[in-house]
Design a protein around this motif. Structure first.
Motif, PDB file in Angstrom:
ATOM      1  N   GLU A   1       0.814  -1.228   0.000  1.00  7.73           N
ATOM      2  CA  GLU A   1       0.000   0.000   0.000  1.00  7.73           C
ATOM      3  C   GLU A   1       0.838   1.265   0.000  1.00  7.73           C
ATOM      4  O   GLU A   1       0.309   2.345   0.287  1.00  7.73           O
ATOM      5  N   SER A   2       2.114   1.119  -0.297  1.00  5.15           N
ATOM      6  CA  SER A   2       2.925   2.339  -0.379  1.00  5.15           C
ATOM      7  C   SER A   2       2.508   3.076  -1.653  1.00  5.15           C
ATOM      8  O   SER A   2       2.819   2.656  -2.758  1.00  5.15           O
ATOM      9  N   ALA A   3       1.743   4.120  -1.463  1.00  4.38           N
ATOM     10  CA  ALA A   3       1.133   4.804  -2.607  1.00  4.38           C
ATOM     11  C   ALA A   3       2.054   5.910  -3.091  1.00  4.38           C
ATOM     12  O   ALA A   3       2.028   7.027  -2.575  1.00  4.38           O
ATOM     13  N   ASP A   4       2.874   5.577  -4.048  1.00  3.95           N
ATOM     14  CA  ASP A   4       3.797   6.576  -4.589  1.00  3.95           C
ATOM     15  C   ASP A   4       3.085   7.432  -5.629  1.00  3.95           C
ATOM     16  O   ASP A   4       2.388   6.915  -6.505  1.00  3.95           O
ATOM     17  N   ALA A   5       3.328   8.710  -5.523  1.00  5.99           N
ATOM     18  CA  ALA A   5       2.754   9.630  -6.507  1.00  5.99           C
ATOM     19  C   ALA A   5       3.719   9.770  -7.684  1.00  5.99           C
ATOM     20  O   ALA A   5       4.915   9.483  -7.541  1.00  5.99           O
ATOM     21  N   PRO A   6       3.235  10.214  -8.832  1.00  5.92           N
ATOM     22  CA  PRO A   6       4.136  10.446  -9.969  1.00  5.92           C
ATOM     23  C   PRO A   6       5.213  11.462  -9.607  1.00  5.92           C
ATOM     24  O   PRO A   6       5.019  12.316  -8.731  1.00  5.92           O
ATOM     25  N   ALA A   7       6.331  11.359 -10.287  1.00  8.50           N
ATOM     26  CA  ALA A   7       7.458  12.258 -10.002  1.00  8.50           C
ATOM     27  C   ALA A   7       7.016  13.721 -10.163  1.00  8.50           C
ATOM     28  O   ALA A   7       6.329  14.065 -11.119  1.00  8.50           O
ATOM     29  N   GLY A   8       7.425  14.531  -9.207  1.00 10.21           N
ATOM     30  CA  GLY A   8       7.143  15.965  -9.273  1.00 10.21           C
ATOM     31  C   GLY A   8       5.739  16.341  -8.849  1.00 10.21           C
ATOM     32  O   GLY A   8       5.397  17.531  -8.835  1.00 10.21           O
ATOM     33  N   TYR A   9       4.962  15.338  -8.487  1.00 10.12           N
ATOM     34  CA  TYR A   9       3.556  15.616  -8.142  1.00 10.12           C
ATOM     35  C   TYR A   9       3.443  16.586  -6.976  1.00 10.12           C
ATOM     36  O   TYR A   9       2.648  17.540  -7.012  1.00 10.12           O
ATOM     37  N   PHE A  10       4.235  16.391  -5.948  1.00 16.14           N
ATOM     38  CA  PHE A  10       4.082  17.217  -4.749  1.00 16.14           C
ATOM     39  C   PHE A  10       4.722  18.599  -4.886  1.00 16.14           C
ATOM     40  O   PHE A  10       4.495  19.465  -4.048  1.00 16.14           O
ATOM     41  N   GLU A  11       5.501  18.778  -5.932  1.00 16.35           N
ATOM     42  CA  GLU A  11       6.130  20.092  -6.108  1.00 16.35           C
ATOM     43  C   GLU A  11       5.083  21.168  -6.396  1.00 16.35           C
ATOM     44  O   GLU A  11       5.272  22.336  -6.067  1.00 16.35           O
ATOM     45  N   THR A  12       4.018  20.771  -7.043  1.00 22.34           N
ATOM     46  CA  THR A  12       2.998  21.763  -7.409  1.00 22.34           C
ATOM     47  C   THR A  12       1.709  21.587  -6.595  1.00 22.34           C
ATOM     48  O   THR A  12       0.743  22.327  -6.803  1.00 22.34           O
TER      49      THR A  12
END
Lengths: 285, 179
Positions: free
Chosen positions: A58-69
Protein backbone atom coordinates in the motif's frame (compact mmCIF):
# COMPACT_ATOMS: atom_id res chain seq x y z
CA UNK A 1 -4.23 -17.07 11.21
CA UNK A 2 -3.86 -19.50 14.06
CA UNK A 3 -4.66 -17.85 17.34
CA UNK A 4 -2.94 -19.00 20.47
CA UNK A 5 -5.49 -20.55 22.80
CA UNK A 6 -5.44 -20.84 26.54
CA UNK A 7 -2.77 -18.17 26.95
CA UNK A 8 -2.61 -15.24 29.30
CA UNK A 9 -3.27 -12.69 26.58
CA UNK A 10 -5.93 -12.43 23.93
CA UNK A 11 -5.11 -12.27 20.26
CA UNK A 12 -6.26 -8.67 20.18
CA UNK A 13 -3.81 -7.83 22.92
CA UNK A 14 -1.06 -9.53 20.96
CA UNK A 15 -2.16 -7.58 17.90
CA UNK A 16 -2.02 -4.33 19.88
CA UNK A 17 1.40 -5.36 21.14
CA UNK A 18 2.55 -5.94 17.53
CA UNK A 19 1.12 -2.56 16.56
CA UNK A 20 2.82 -0.83 19.46
CA UNK A 21 -0.55 0.29 20.78
CA UNK A 22 -0.25 -0.89 24.38
CA UNK A 23 0.72 1.09 27.40
CA UNK A 24 4.22 0.46 28.66
CA UNK A 25 3.28 -1.76 31.61
CA UNK A 26 1.17 -4.20 29.56
CA UNK A 27 3.70 -4.17 26.74
CA UNK A 28 6.43 -5.20 29.24
CA UNK A 29 4.24 -8.01 30.59
CA UNK A 30 3.50 -9.38 27.12
CA UNK A 31 7.14 -9.05 26.17
CA UNK A 32 8.07 -11.25 29.13
CA UNK A 33 5.35 -13.73 28.16
CA UNK A 34 6.54 -13.89 24.56
CA UNK A 35 10.06 -14.75 25.72
CA UNK A 36 8.72 -18.00 27.13
CA UNK A 37 5.83 -18.77 24.74
CA UNK A 38 6.71 -19.80 21.17
CA UNK A 39 3.09 -19.96 20.03
CA UNK A 40 2.32 -16.38 21.02
CA UNK A 41 5.67 -15.23 19.65
CA UNK A 42 4.87 -16.90 16.31
CA UNK A 43 1.47 -15.22 16.23
CA UNK A 44 3.06 -11.81 16.79
CA UNK A 45 5.66 -12.55 14.11
CA UNK A 46 2.94 -13.44 11.61
CA UNK A 47 1.08 -10.28 12.42
CA UNK A 48 4.21 -8.20 11.90
CA UNK A 49 4.97 -9.97 8.63
CA UNK A 50 1.46 -9.38 7.34
CA UNK A 51 1.60 -5.77 8.42
CA UNK A 52 4.91 -5.27 6.68
CA UNK A 53 3.51 -6.79 3.49
CA UNK A 54 0.44 -4.60 3.64
CA UNK A 55 2.59 -1.54 4.19
CA UNK A 56 4.72 -2.51 1.21
CA UNK A 57 1.74 -3.17 -1.03
CA UNK A 58 0.00 0.00 0.00
CA UNK A 59 2.93 2.34 -0.38
CA UNK A 60 1.13 4.80 -2.61
CA UNK A 61 3.80 6.58 -4.59
CA UNK A 62 2.75 9.63 -6.51
CA UNK A 63 4.14 10.45 -9.97
CA UNK A 64 7.46 12.26 -10.00
CA UNK A 65 7.14 15.97 -9.27
CA UNK A 66 3.56 15.62 -8.14
CA UNK A 67 4.08 17.22 -4.75
CA UNK A 68 6.13 20.09 -6.11
CA UNK A 69 3.00 21.76 -7.41
CA UNK A 70 0.50 20.32 -4.95
CA UNK A 71 0.52 23.31 -2.61
CA UNK A 72 0.04 25.85 -5.37
CA UNK A 73 -2.84 23.86 -6.83
CA UNK A 74 -4.52 23.76 -3.42
CA UNK A 75 -3.93 27.50 -3.05
CA UNK A 76 -5.50 28.05 -6.48
CA UNK A 77 -8.56 26.06 -5.48
CA UNK A 78 -8.90 27.98 -2.24
CA UNK A 79 -8.68 31.29 -4.09
CA UNK A 80 -11.25 30.17 -6.65
CA UNK A 81 -13.58 28.88 -3.94
CA UNK A 82 -13.25 32.08 -1.97
CA UNK A 83 -14.00 34.17 -5.05
CA UNK A 84 -17.04 32.01 -5.75
CA UNK A 85 -18.26 32.51 -2.20
CA UNK A 86 -17.95 36.27 -2.50
CA UNK A 87 -19.85 36.30 -5.79
CA UNK A 88 -23.61 36.74 -5.49
CA UNK A 89 -25.44 33.46 -5.41
CA UNK A 90 -27.57 34.55 -8.35
CA UNK A 91 -27.86 37.55 -10.56
CA UNK A 92 -30.98 39.57 -11.24
CA UNK A 93 -32.18 39.20 -14.76
CA UNK A 94 -33.37 42.49 -16.28
CA UNK A 95 -36.96 41.82 -15.39
CA UNK A 96 -35.84 41.51 -11.83
CA UNK A 97 -35.15 45.25 -11.88
CA UNK A 98 -38.86 46.04 -12.23
CA UNK A 99 -39.80 45.29 -8.63
CA UNK A 100 -36.54 46.88 -7.50
CA UNK A 101 -37.37 50.07 -9.40
CA UNK A 102 -40.90 50.05 -7.99
CA UNK A 103 -39.53 49.72 -4.50
CA UNK A 104 -37.07 52.57 -5.12
CA UNK A 105 -39.89 54.78 -6.41
CA UNK A 106 -41.93 54.09 -3.33
CA UNK A 107 -39.01 55.02 -1.12
CA UNK A 108 -38.52 58.23 -3.12
CA UNK A 109 -42.18 59.20 -2.77
CA UNK A 110 -42.08 58.59 0.95
CA UNK A 111 -38.90 60.61 1.22
CA UNK A 112 -40.36 63.52 -0.72
CA UNK A 113 -43.44 63.55 1.44
CA UNK A 114 -41.44 63.52 4.62
CA UNK A 115 -40.12 66.82 5.84
CA UNK A 116 -36.63 66.75 7.18
CA UNK A 117 -36.45 68.78 10.35
CA UNK A 118 -34.07 71.70 10.02
CA UNK A 119 -33.34 74.18 12.79
CA UNK A 120 -34.93 77.47 11.94
CA UNK A 121 -34.00 80.99 12.91
CA UNK A 122 -36.70 83.55 12.47
CA UNK A 123 -35.76 87.18 12.11
CA UNK A 124 -38.19 90.07 12.19
CA UNK A 125 -36.86 93.15 10.46
CA UNK A 126 -37.76 96.62 11.72
CA UNK A 127 -41.00 97.97 10.32
CA UNK A 128 -39.25 100.80 8.54
CA UNK A 129 -36.83 98.62 6.66
CA UNK A 130 -37.13 98.79 2.93
CA UNK A 131 -35.33 97.18 0.13
CA UNK A 132 -34.85 99.91 -2.35
CA UNK A 133 -34.72 99.81 -6.07
CA UNK A 134 -31.80 102.21 -6.12
CA UNK A 135 -28.44 101.41 -7.53
CA UNK A 136 -26.70 102.42 -4.36
CA UNK A 137 -26.98 98.98 -2.97
CA UNK A 138 -24.20 96.66 -3.99
CA UNK A 139 -24.92 93.73 -6.15
CA UNK A 140 -23.97 90.77 -4.13
CA UNK A 141 -23.94 87.06 -4.38
CA UNK A 142 -22.12 84.34 -2.59
CA UNK A 143 -18.45 83.85 -3.10
CA UNK A 144 -17.72 80.83 -5.11
CA UNK A 145 -21.26 79.67 -5.27
CA UNK A 146 -23.69 80.28 -8.01
CA UNK A 147 -26.67 81.98 -6.57
CA UNK A 148 -28.91 80.73 -9.25
CA UNK A 149 -30.76 78.75 -6.67
CA UNK A 150 -32.60 81.59 -5.10
CA UNK A 151 -34.78 82.02 -2.09
CA UNK A 152 -38.53 82.50 -2.04
CA UNK A 153 -40.70 85.39 -1.16
CA UNK A 154 -43.28 84.25 1.29
CA UNK A 155 -46.63 85.90 1.42
CA UNK A 156 -47.42 86.10 5.08
CA UNK A 157 -45.90 86.89 8.40
CA UNK A 158 -47.13 83.83 10.20
CA UNK A 159 -44.78 80.90 10.12
CA UNK A 160 -47.44 78.43 9.14
CA UNK A 161 -48.37 80.59 6.22
CA UNK A 162 -44.78 81.22 5.43
CA UNK A 163 -44.25 77.55 4.83
CA UNK A 164 -46.79 77.61 2.03
CA UNK A 165 -45.27 79.49 -0.78
CA UNK A 166 -47.57 81.50 -3.05
CA UNK A 167 -45.71 82.06 -6.31
CA UNK A 168 -48.01 84.84 -7.53
CA UNK A 169 -47.66 86.93 -4.40
CA UNK A 170 -43.98 86.24 -4.34
CA UNK A 171 -43.56 87.42 -7.89
CA UNK A 172 -45.47 90.60 -7.21
CA UNK A 173 -43.43 91.36 -4.13
CA UNK A 174 -40.25 90.52 -5.88
CA UNK A 175 -41.02 92.85 -8.76
CA UNK A 176 -41.65 95.62 -6.32
CA UNK A 177 -38.71 95.14 -4.07
CA UNK A 178 -35.85 93.76 -6.04
CA UNK A 179 -33.87 94.50 -9.09
CA UNK A 180 -32.19 91.89 -11.08
CA UNK A 181 -28.45 92.14 -11.30
CA UNK A 182 -25.84 89.59 -12.17
CA UNK A 183 -24.31 87.74 -9.30
CA UNK A 184 -20.91 88.78 -8.06
CA UNK A 185 -18.66 87.92 -5.20
CA UNK A 186 -20.33 88.89 -2.00
CA UNK A 187 -18.58 86.98 0.69
CA UNK A 188 -16.41 89.93 1.50
CA UNK A 189 -19.39 92.19 1.25
CA UNK A 190 -21.33 90.06 3.61
CA UNK A 191 -18.58 90.48 6.10
CA UNK A 192 -18.16 94.17 5.33
CA UNK A 193 -20.21 96.98 6.86
CA UNK A 194 -23.79 97.00 5.78
CA UNK A 195 -24.39 98.55 2.41
CA UNK A 196 -26.41 101.69 2.20
CA UNK A 197 -30.05 100.91 1.96
CA UNK A 198 -32.74 103.41 1.51
CA UNK A 199 -34.69 103.97 4.62
CA UNK A 200 -33.62 103.22 8.13
CA UNK A 201 -30.78 100.82 8.62
CA UNK A 202 -31.78 97.30 9.55
CA UNK A 203 -28.86 97.24 11.93
CA UNK A 204 -31.12 97.74 14.87
CA UNK A 205 -33.69 95.01 14.83
CA UNK A 206 -36.68 95.57 16.96
CA UNK A 207 -38.00 92.11 17.07
CA UNK A 208 -36.19 88.90 16.88
CA UNK A 209 -37.73 85.62 17.38
CA UNK A 210 -35.80 82.46 17.66
CA UNK A 211 -37.79 79.36 17.26
CA UNK A 212 -36.88 75.78 17.59
CA UNK A 213 -39.62 74.24 15.56
CA UNK A 214 -38.61 72.56 12.40
CA UNK A 215 -39.53 73.50 8.89
CA UNK A 216 -38.39 72.27 5.54
CA UNK A 217 -35.83 74.39 3.81
CA UNK A 218 -37.28 76.20 0.85
CA UNK A 219 -36.94 74.59 -2.48
CA UNK A 220 -34.63 76.19 -4.99
CA UNK A 221 -36.49 78.49 -7.35
CA UNK A 222 -35.76 80.21 -10.65
CA UNK A 223 -32.75 82.45 -10.89
CA UNK A 224 -34.64 85.49 -12.03
CA UNK A 225 -33.98 88.50 -9.83
CA UNK A 226 -32.55 86.49 -7.04
CA UNK A 227 -28.87 87.30 -6.49
CA UNK A 228 -29.34 90.83 -5.38
CA UNK A 229 -32.47 90.10 -3.45
CA UNK A 230 -30.77 87.29 -1.62
CA UNK A 231 -27.76 89.35 -0.80
CA UNK A 232 -29.77 92.24 0.56
CA UNK A 233 -31.97 89.97 2.58
CA UNK A 234 -28.88 88.21 3.80
CA UNK A 235 -27.25 91.44 4.86
CA UNK A 236 -30.34 92.53 6.69
CA UNK A 237 -30.73 89.18 8.29
CA UNK A 238 -27.09 89.04 9.16
CA UNK A 239 -27.28 92.30 11.01
CA UNK A 240 -30.34 91.21 12.85
CA UNK A 241 -28.95 87.82 13.66
CA UNK A 242 -25.65 89.31 14.76
CA UNK A 243 -27.43 91.36 17.30
CA UNK A 244 -29.43 88.39 18.37
CA UNK A 245 -26.40 86.19 18.65
CA UNK A 246 -24.97 88.51 21.22
CA UNK A 247 -27.70 87.23 23.40
CA UNK A 248 -26.99 83.83 24.87
CA UNK A 249 -28.52 80.56 23.85
CA UNK A 250 -29.24 81.47 20.28
CA UNK A 251 -29.35 78.63 17.75
CA UNK A 252 -26.19 79.52 15.90
CA UNK A 253 -26.43 76.30 14.00
CA UNK A 254 -29.66 77.31 12.29
CA UNK A 255 -29.73 76.32 8.67
CA UNK A 256 -33.17 77.56 7.63
CA UNK A 257 -33.87 81.22 8.10
CA UNK A 258 -37.18 82.99 7.77
CA UNK A 259 -36.95 86.75 7.49
CA UNK A 260 -40.17 88.59 8.28
CA UNK A 261 -40.41 91.61 6.07
CA UNK A 262 -41.70 94.94 7.28
CA UNK A 263 -44.59 94.82 4.89
CA UNK A 264 -45.94 91.68 6.47
CA UNK A 265 -44.39 89.23 4.02
CA UNK A 266 -41.77 86.68 4.86
CA UNK A 267 -38.70 85.62 3.03
CA UNK A 268 -36.72 82.41 3.08
CA UNK A 269 -33.24 82.95 1.70
CA UNK A 270 -31.91 80.39 -0.69
CA UNK A 271 -30.27 77.49 1.08
CA UNK A 272 -26.81 78.76 0.17
CA UNK A 273 -27.56 82.15 1.63
CA UNK A 274 -29.13 80.71 4.73
CA UNK A 275 -26.17 78.44 5.20
CA UNK A 276 -23.76 81.34 4.69
CA UNK A 277 -25.52 83.43 7.27
CA UNK A 278 -25.80 80.70 9.79
CA UNK A 279 -22.31 79.39 9.33
CA UNK A 280 -20.32 82.49 8.79
CA UNK A 281 -21.82 84.83 11.27
CA UNK A 282 -20.51 83.30 14.44
CA UNK A 283 -16.94 83.37 13.18
CA UNK A 284 -17.38 86.69 11.46
CA UNK A 285 -18.36 88.48 14.57
CA UNK B 1 7.69 22.22 20.79
CA UNK B 2 5.60 19.12 20.09
CA UNK B 3 4.17 18.34 16.67
CA UNK B 4 0.68 19.11 17.94
CA UNK B 5 1.76 22.47 19.37
CA UNK B 6 3.55 23.34 16.17
CA UNK B 7 0.47 22.48 14.13
CA UNK B 8 -1.72 24.47 16.47
CA UNK B 9 0.50 27.49 16.07
CA UNK B 10 0.34 27.23 12.29
CA UNK B 11 -3.44 26.83 12.44
CA UNK B 12 -3.80 29.94 14.57
CA UNK B 13 -1.63 31.89 12.16
CA UNK B 14 -3.64 30.58 9.21
CA UNK B 15 -6.85 31.62 10.94
CA UNK B 16 -5.36 35.08 11.38
CA UNK B 17 -4.90 35.28 7.62
CA UNK B 18 -1.36 33.98 7.30
CA UNK B 19 -1.58 32.03 4.03
CA UNK B 20 1.98 30.66 4.11
CA UNK B 21 1.28 29.13 7.53
CA UNK B 22 -1.46 27.03 5.99
CA UNK B 23 0.90 26.27 3.12
CA UNK B 24 3.30 24.75 5.61
CA UNK B 25 0.55 22.51 6.96
CA UNK B 26 -0.26 21.43 3.40
CA UNK B 27 3.38 20.65 2.70
CA UNK B 28 3.67 18.72 5.93
CA UNK B 29 0.69 16.45 5.35
CA UNK B 30 0.24 16.33 1.59
CA UNK B 31 2.06 13.02 1.14
CA UNK B 32 0.20 11.23 3.90
CA UNK B 33 -3.19 12.51 2.75
CA UNK B 34 -2.48 11.69 -0.87
CA UNK B 35 -1.33 8.21 0.15
CA UNK B 36 -4.49 7.64 2.17
CA UNK B 37 -6.65 8.75 -0.74
CA UNK B 38 -4.64 6.69 -3.21
CA UNK B 39 -5.04 3.57 -1.06
CA UNK B 40 -8.73 4.14 -0.69
CA UNK B 41 -9.40 4.98 -4.32
CA UNK B 42 -6.71 3.01 -6.18
CA UNK B 43 -6.48 5.74 -8.77
CA UNK B 44 -4.08 8.66 -9.02
CA UNK B 45 -6.50 11.16 -10.54
CA UNK B 46 -9.23 10.42 -8.04
CA UNK B 47 -6.71 10.49 -5.21
CA UNK B 48 -5.32 13.81 -6.44
CA UNK B 49 -8.79 15.28 -6.49
CA UNK B 50 -9.63 13.97 -3.03
CA UNK B 51 -6.30 15.08 -1.56
CA UNK B 52 -6.58 18.61 -2.89
CA UNK B 53 -10.19 18.85 -1.84
CA UNK B 54 -9.25 17.67 1.64
CA UNK B 55 -6.98 20.66 2.13
CA UNK B 56 -9.48 23.06 0.60
CA UNK B 57 -12.27 21.80 2.86
CA UNK B 58 -9.99 21.87 5.85
CA UNK B 59 -9.02 25.47 5.07
CA UNK B 60 -12.59 26.67 5.02
CA UNK B 61 -13.48 24.63 8.11
CA UNK B 62 -10.37 25.54 10.06
CA UNK B 63 -12.39 27.41 12.68
CA UNK B 64 -14.21 24.19 13.47
CA UNK B 65 -11.04 22.26 14.10
CA UNK B 66 -11.01 20.77 17.59
CA UNK B 67 -7.47 21.02 18.87
CA UNK B 68 -8.01 18.09 21.22
CA UNK B 69 -7.45 15.89 18.14
CA UNK B 70 -4.31 15.73 16.07
CA UNK B 71 -4.53 17.88 12.98
CA UNK B 72 -3.55 14.91 10.86
CA UNK B 73 -6.40 12.86 12.34
CA UNK B 74 -8.82 15.64 11.45
CA UNK B 75 -7.43 15.84 7.92
CA UNK B 76 -7.65 12.06 7.61
CA UNK B 77 -11.30 12.15 8.57
CA UNK B 78 -12.02 14.74 5.87
CA UNK B 79 -10.03 12.74 3.33
CA UNK B 80 -11.72 9.49 4.32
CA UNK B 81 -15.20 10.99 3.91
CA UNK B 82 -14.27 12.44 0.54
CA UNK B 83 -12.93 9.08 -0.57
CA UNK B 84 -16.14 7.35 0.54
CA UNK B 85 -18.12 9.89 -1.50
CA UNK B 86 -15.87 9.28 -4.46
CA UNK B 87 -16.26 5.51 -4.15
CA UNK B 88 -20.03 5.82 -3.95
CA UNK B 89 -20.01 8.02 -7.02
CA UNK B 90 -17.85 5.54 -8.88
CA UNK B 91 -20.13 2.69 -7.92
CA UNK B 92 -23.05 4.71 -9.18
CA UNK B 93 -21.34 5.26 -12.52
CA UNK B 94 -19.75 1.80 -12.84
CA UNK B 95 -21.82 -0.95 -11.25
CA UNK B 96 -19.79 -3.19 -8.97
CA UNK B 97 -20.29 -6.33 -11.03
CA UNK B 98 -19.05 -4.47 -14.10
CA UNK B 99 -15.97 -3.09 -12.38
CA UNK B 100 -12.76 -4.72 -13.57
CA UNK B 101 -10.70 -6.72 -11.13
CA UNK B 102 -7.58 -4.97 -9.94
CA UNK B 103 -4.69 -5.87 -12.19
CA UNK B 104 -1.03 -5.92 -11.54
CA UNK B 105 -0.01 -4.20 -14.76
CA UNK B 106 -0.38 -4.08 -18.48
CA UNK B 107 2.70 -6.09 -19.30
CA UNK B 108 3.20 -9.11 -17.04
CA UNK B 109 6.74 -9.52 -18.25
CA UNK B 110 7.72 -6.23 -16.73
CA UNK B 111 6.15 -7.03 -13.46
CA UNK B 112 8.47 -8.39 -10.84
CA UNK B 113 7.37 -11.07 -8.44
CA UNK B 114 7.36 -8.43 -5.77
CA UNK B 115 4.90 -6.32 -7.66
CA UNK B 116 2.72 -9.34 -8.27
CA UNK B 117 2.64 -10.00 -4.56
CA UNK B 118 1.80 -6.39 -3.80
CA UNK B 119 -0.99 -6.43 -6.38
CA UNK B 120 -2.34 -9.61 -4.90
CA UNK B 121 -2.31 -8.16 -1.41
CA UNK B 122 -4.12 -5.06 -2.64
CA UNK B 123 -6.66 -7.24 -4.40
CA UNK B 124 -7.27 -9.19 -1.20
CA UNK B 125 -7.67 -5.99 0.79
CA UNK B 126 -10.19 -4.75 -1.75
CA UNK B 127 -12.19 -7.90 -1.26
CA UNK B 128 -12.60 -7.26 2.44
CA UNK B 129 -15.89 -5.84 3.69
CA UNK B 130 -15.81 -2.05 3.52
CA UNK B 131 -15.58 -1.51 7.29
CA UNK B 132 -12.62 -3.91 7.62
CA UNK B 133 -10.94 -2.56 4.51
CA UNK B 134 -11.15 0.98 5.88
CA UNK B 135 -9.48 -0.01 9.14
CA UNK B 136 -6.68 -1.89 7.35
CA UNK B 137 -6.03 1.00 4.96
CA UNK B 138 -6.07 3.64 7.67
CA UNK B 139 -3.62 1.54 9.64
CA UNK B 140 -1.40 0.74 6.66
CA UNK B 141 1.09 3.57 7.02
CA UNK B 142 1.04 3.33 10.83
CA UNK B 143 0.59 7.08 11.06
CA UNK B 144 -2.78 6.66 12.72
CA UNK B 145 -3.12 5.01 16.11
CA UNK B 146 -6.12 2.92 17.10
CA UNK B 147 -7.46 5.98 18.85
CA UNK B 148 -6.96 8.11 15.75
CA UNK B 149 -8.74 5.52 13.61
CA UNK B 150 -11.64 5.41 16.04
CA UNK B 151 -11.88 9.21 15.68
CA UNK B 152 -11.73 9.07 11.90
CA UNK B 153 -14.36 6.34 11.62
CA UNK B 154 -16.29 7.46 14.68
CA UNK B 155 -16.39 4.00 16.14
CA UNK B 156 -15.20 2.73 19.53
CA UNK B 157 -11.57 1.73 19.82
CA UNK B 158 -12.59 -1.85 20.66
CA UNK B 159 -14.43 -1.98 17.35
CA UNK B 160 -11.31 -0.81 15.58
CA UNK B 161 -9.33 -3.63 17.17
CA UNK B 162 -11.92 -6.29 16.41
CA UNK B 163 -12.32 -5.14 12.79
CA UNK B 164 -8.58 -5.12 12.38
CA UNK B 165 -8.39 -8.58 13.89
CA UNK B 166 -10.99 -10.01 11.54
CA UNK B 167 -9.43 -8.34 8.53
CA UNK B 168 -5.98 -9.71 9.39
CA UNK B 169 -7.40 -13.17 9.90
CA UNK B 170 -8.95 -13.05 6.43
CA UNK B 171 -5.84 -11.64 4.79
CA UNK B 172 -3.56 -14.11 6.47
CA UNK B 173 -5.75 -16.96 5.27
CA UNK B 174 -5.67 -15.69 1.69
CA UNK B 175 -2.00 -14.69 1.59
CA UNK B 176 -0.41 -17.40 3.72
CA UNK B 177 1.76 -18.58 0.84
CA UNK B 178 3.48 -15.24 0.34
CA UNK B 179 4.03 -14.35 3.95
Amino acid sequence: MKEPKGHSYSFEQLQAFADGALDDALARDIGRHLAGCGECRAAVDRLRALDARIGQAESADAPAGYFETFGSRVAGRIAARRAAKERPLFRFPLWGLIPAAAAAGLVLVIALRTETPVPELTVRLPPATRFARTESAPATGLAGSPVAAAGKMLPAVGQKEARHHDPAAADAREADAVRTEPASDSRAKLAAPEPPLTGPSPAAPTALQARSEAVSPPAAGPARGTPRRDSRMAIAARTAIKARLRAPAEPATARAIVIHLPDGGAYCPAPEVAAAIAIELPTDD
Amino acid sequence: MSEQQNDQQLIERALAGDGPAYGRLVTKYQRAIYALARRMLRDHDLADEAAQETFVKAYFALKQYDSSFRFYTWLSRIAYNLCCDSLKERKRIIPLDAAPEPQSGDDPLEETAQNDTCARIRAQIDRLPHDQRAVVLLRADKELSYEDISSVLRIPMGTVMSRLHRARQALYGALKDVL
